[in-house]
Every structure is written in C-alpha cells, then in structure tokens.
Design a protein around this motif. Structure first.
Motif, PDB file in Angstrom:
ATOM      1  N   SER A 138     -19.755  33.031 -11.300  1.00 27.35           N
ATOM      2  CA  SER A 138     -20.579  32.105 -12.073  1.00 27.35           C
ATOM      3  C   SER A 138     -21.638  31.453 -11.195  1.00 27.35           C
ATOM      4  O   SER A 138     -22.758  31.178 -11.659  1.00 27.35           O
ATOM      5  N   ALA A 139     -21.315  31.222  -9.928  1.00 28.91           N
ATOM      6  CA  ALA A 139     -22.269  30.562  -9.029  1.00 28.91           C
ATOM      7  C   ALA A 139     -23.507  31.431  -8.799  1.00 28.91           C
ATOM      8  O   ALA A 139     -24.609  30.911  -8.594  1.00 28.91           O
ATOM      9  N   LYS A 140     -23.320  32.733  -8.834  1.00 35.19           N
ATOM     10  CA  LYS A 140     -24.459  33.639  -8.657  1.00 35.19           C
ATOM     11  C   LYS A 140     -25.443  33.476  -9.816  1.00 35.19           C
ATOM     12  O   LYS A 140     -26.665  33.379  -9.604  1.00 35.19           O
ATOM     13  N   PHE A 141     -24.922  33.419 -11.040  1.00 33.82           N
ATOM     14  CA  PHE A 141     -25.807  33.265 -12.198  1.00 33.82           C
ATOM     15  C   PHE A 141     -26.446  31.881 -12.228  1.00 33.82           C
ATOM     16  O   PHE A 141     -27.606  31.731 -12.641  1.00 33.82           O
ATOM     17  N   ALA A 162     -17.962  30.235 -15.624  1.00 37.09           N
ATOM     18  CA  ALA A 162     -17.223  29.182 -14.926  1.00 37.09           C
ATOM     19  C   ALA A 162     -15.995  28.758 -15.723  1.00 37.09           C
ATOM     20  O   ALA A 162     -14.912  28.539 -15.153  1.00 37.09           O
ATOM     21  N   ALA A 163     -16.152  28.671 -17.040  1.00 36.82           N
ATOM     22  CA  ALA A 163     -15.009  28.321 -17.879  1.00 36.82           C
ATOM     23  C   ALA A 163     -13.947  29.412 -17.847  1.00 36.82           C
ATOM     24  O   ALA A 163     -12.742  29.128 -17.805  1.00 36.82           O
ATOM     25  N   GLU A 164     -14.373  30.678 -17.838  1.00 37.37           N
ATOM     26  CA  GLU A 164     -13.422  31.789 -17.782  1.00 37.37           C
ATOM     27  C   GLU A 164     -12.718  31.830 -16.427  1.00 37.37           C
ATOM     28  O   GLU A 164     -11.503  32.087 -16.352  1.00 37.37           O
ATOM     29  N   GLU A 165     -13.438  31.572 -15.357  1.00 36.70           N
ATOM     30  CA  GLU A 165     -12.816  31.554 -14.025  1.00 36.70           C
ATOM     31  C   GLU A 165     -11.762  30.457 -13.928  1.00 36.70           C
ATOM     32  O   GLU A 165     -10.679  30.662 -13.356  1.00 36.70           O
ATOM     33  N   GLU A 166     -12.049  29.300 -14.512  1.00 37.74           N
ATOM     34  CA  GLU A 166     -11.050  28.226 -14.499  1.00 37.74           C
ATOM     35  C   GLU A 166      -9.838  28.619 -15.336  1.00 37.74           C
ATOM     36  O   GLU A 166      -8.691  28.392 -14.930  1.00 37.74           O
ATOM     37  N   ARG A 189     -13.910  23.307  -8.664  1.00 36.15           N
ATOM     38  CA  ARG A 189     -14.259  23.390 -10.082  1.00 36.15           C
ATOM     39  C   ARG A 189     -13.051  23.279 -11.002  1.00 36.15           C
ATOM     40  O   ARG A 189     -13.196  23.364 -12.218  1.00 36.15           O
ATOM     41  N   ILE A 190     -11.875  23.105 -10.422  1.00 36.28           N
ATOM     42  CA  ILE A 190     -10.647  23.068 -11.212  1.00 36.28           C
ATOM     43  C   ILE A 190      -9.972  21.725 -11.018  1.00 36.28           C
ATOM     44  O   ILE A 190      -9.864  21.215  -9.896  1.00 36.28           O
ATOM     45  N   SER A 191      -9.481  21.161 -12.104  1.00 36.92           N
ATOM     46  CA  SER A 191      -8.776  19.896 -12.030  1.00 36.92           C
ATOM     47  C   SER A 191      -7.565  20.015 -11.117  1.00 36.92           C
ATOM     48  O   SER A 191      -6.818  20.995 -11.190  1.00 36.92           O
ATOM     49  N   PRO A 192      -7.341  19.021 -10.243  1.00 36.37           N
ATOM     50  CA  PRO A 192      -6.159  19.064  -9.367  1.00 36.37           C
ATOM     51  C   PRO A 192      -4.851  19.162 -10.155  1.00 36.37           C
ATOM     52  O   PRO A 192      -3.850  19.672  -9.648  1.00 36.37           O
TER      53      PRO A 192
END
Length: 404
Positions: A138-141, A162-166, A189-192
């Motif tokens: 997602s960071a690339k896009f 990013a949502a799919e990666e999480e 990018r993910i909640s602890p």
C-alpha cells in the motif's frame, strides 16, 4: 505436522524476477517440511512450460491462467469496493480448488505469498496461517499518489490495500516482511490491541549460481570503455523511473568524460524504455537467457531507485557476482551491508556521478569492494541460510516433520 497449502500470485518457476525468486525459495523450504499443495497463476507460456518442475516439488497443483484484462479488474474493483490488486487476481476456479483441497487433504497450515492471495483463505479455516506480504505494498501506491502519478486511482488503491494488509495481519498467526523497515511500517499501521505477530523473513541470493568463477567469460559488450549496467523487470514503474533518471541526469557527464555506456537489461521493456535505447550511449537489451554475463562484464552496476520496497534482488545478485554496486539509499534498504565497504550509496544524482567518477578515475577500487560484497552475501544472505528461518515461521517448535 500435517500438509501445507501454498498460494502464490505468480508461478514460482522460473525464478526470474524478484517476487518469483522469493516465492520459489519459500516453496522449496516448505517442501522440506511437509507435502505442499500449490495454487498459483500463470501469466506467460514460459510459466506454463515450467509446470513439470513445479509438479516435481508439489503434492498437487492448480495453475490458473491470469488473462483478466486490467480494465475489467478495475471495473470489478470499483463495483465491489475492493483494491484493483485483489480483483486482478480473483479466479473462481482457483477459489473452488482451494475449498476442495482444504476439505480433502490433511492440511493444517496455509502459507500465503503476497497480499493478493489472502482473499482465498476461508474464514472457517482454523489451522496455522502464515502470510508473507514481502513488503507494505500500500505504501508504494501512496507514494505514486503523492508524486502526482494517477493520484486518485493510486490513493484509492493505497487506502484499500492498507485496510487489507491490516486485516491479513490480524488474521495470520505470523506475518512476514522482507526487512525490518517494512515490518516496522506495518506495525505502525496496526492497533497494538491486535497483537499481530509481525516478523522479518529476509531475501537471499543463490551464491552458487551467481558466482564470478562460473566460467562465463563471454562478455556481451563490444564497447571497450566503461559499461554501466541496470538489471530488472522493465515494465515495473520504479525500474522505469530509475533508468530514465540515470539516463538523463547521471549518464551525460560520464559519457562525455569517459565514453561510458549504459546497458538496461531485463524483461518486458516498456515503450518509454525502448525510447531510451535510441539515445547515444544507451543500449536496451530486453530479456536475456542468463543475467550473469551481463553482470560479470559490468564496470559497475547501478540501482538509482527512488521508490524501492523491500530488499532488491538485483543488488544482491550483482554483489554475489563481485561487482561494485552504486545505489540509492532506497535501493540499499534491508541489506545490512556497509556503505564504502560492500557497496557505495549515492544520496542524489550528483553523488552518483561523483562516486562513479571516483571509480573510473581510480580513486575507488571497484574490484576490492566487489570482492567484499561477494563475501558478505555468501556469509550473510545465501538462501540456504535463510531456509532455516522458514521452519520457525511455519512450526512454532521449529521441528522438521519429514526428518522426524
């Protein structure tokens, strides 16, 4: 341990581009642990021609043809609210095969290579799940969008990916990334509260294959002056941008002073890359049967990437061939080598010109740095050493079920 289902977005044979090299070696490592059932996509006739090699290592195979036009994938993505990357790799036949294989085979572990394939994992599967994202795609896009390149489309893709990666990181028992910087980015990018297990599974290089002592004496270059080389998949946007940058901003001074020539070597060059080949001092070779002669005869290998996610195989291969590599900071990411000892990092175009001038005028010993580079990757980044990490990803106790 039972059997393994391995899902990869590209056929792991032949290992002739970055993602296929990684999935190829991951599959070989998994096959040492247990029988592996492989679901994947074929994009070219070359992929299909290697079906027999895949059959020799896999317990069963489903190879779907990836023929869906990008326009159709885009329409499906908009209608479904999903990333184009997922729509492009959705296939009903593969989905059905996954469901049937999980029902019929004693599979207790699913290994997913790249985020595009996470869509095939059913919610009902209660075994161990390993997801190798390689990098935070997602960071690339997001970077494309920030640079103004099809901003709305790439911003949408970055947001949805990013949502799919999480989601995948929360779903998996282990999520693997190619470098610590990529792992740290995903963790941020993910909640602890998700308690996702995010680890680094590095890239390697086949130092027996990429070996300057392999007897490949036939130099492909007729030019007797300095030969500067870039290798890579040449329809990949960051590679295209890198060779355009080098051709227009770095090469002119080196060509004028030292008669240096620039060689672009890699499959599927775009029209814009072919246009570079019309300029003085630039040769576009396209795909070649063996990259080693091109690396072995290079005065230096360059990697002026502005966008580079994960570890660059092109850099490792050149280092294994004992070549001096002059590269950007981005291209050096994830390779724990020392600037000035194993390669030369150039932080801008002027620095790249300067470091190459130092080489061509004898102020830098390219052979000595290349020899150090070869020794470094042989000791620290061979695939055989990295294979040992796979058991710890797949099996919490690290035991080899086939050896038990």
């Amino acid at each position: 341990m039972g059997e393994i289902l391995f899902l990869a977005h590209r056929m792991p044979f032949p290992p002739n581009r970055g993602d296929k090299i990684r999935s190829h070696h991951l599959l070989k490592a998994l096959a040492r642990l247990a029988p592996v059932h492989v679901g994947t996509f074929a994009e070219t006739q070359e992929d299909r021609d290697h079906h027999g090699e895949l059959s020799a290592i896999a317990a069963s195979i489903h190879m779907a043809d990836r023929t869906k036009p990008l326009v159709l994938a885009g329409i499906q993505a908009v209608l479904s609210g999903k990333p184009v990357s997922l729509a492009a790799f959705h296939d009903r036949g593969l989905q059905s095969w996954v469901e049937q294989t999980l029902a019929a085979q004693p599979i207790d572990t699913v290994v997913i290579f790249s985020g595009q394939m996470g869509q095939y994992l059913p919610d009902s599967f209660d075994g161990r799940v390993i997801i190798d994202l390689c990098d935070v795609d997602s960071a690339k896009f997001e970077a494309y969008a920030e640079a103004g390149n099809m901003a709305w489309i790439n911003a949408r893709e970055g947001r949805l990916l990013a949502a799919e990666e999480e989601r995948l990181a929360r779903r998996a028992d282990v999520t693997a990334l190619i470098s610590e910087s990529e792992a740290a980015l995903l963790r941020s990018r993910i909640s602890p509260r998700a308690e996702a297990d995010i680890r680094v599974f590095g890239n390697g290089v086949d130092t027996q294959f990429f070996d300057p002592a392999t007897g490949l004496d036939q130099a492909p270059y007729d030019h007797r002056g300095p030969n500067l080389v870039f290798t890579g998949q040449m329809d990949y946007a960051p590679n295209v941008a890198a060779v355009e940058r080098f051709t227009h901003r770095v090469l002119p001074e080196l060509a004028a002073r030292y008669d240096a020539q620039f060689h672009i070597v890699g499959r599927a060059p775009t029209d814009s890359v072919h246009e570079l080949g019309k300029l003085p001092g630039v040769t576009v070779w396209g795909g070649v049967p063996d990259m080693r002669p091109f690396l072995g005869a290079a005065t230096a290998v360059v990697a002026p990437l502005s966008i580079a996610r994960g570890v660059q195989n092109k850099v490792l291969e050149a280092m294994a061939m004992a070549r001096l590599v002059v590269l950007s900071e981005e291209a050096a990411t994830g390779i724990p080598a020392q600037d000035g000892q194993h390669f030369l990092i150039a932080r801008d175009d002027a620095a790249m010109v300067s470091k190459l001038r130092d080489l061509l005028e004898g102020r830098r010993d390219g052979r000595a740095i290349g020899a150090e580079a070869r020794q470094f990757v042989a000791n620290e980044m061979s695939w055989e050493a990295i294979y040992e990490q796979v058991a710890t990803l797949v099996q919490p106790d690290g035991k080899n079920s086939r050896a038990a």
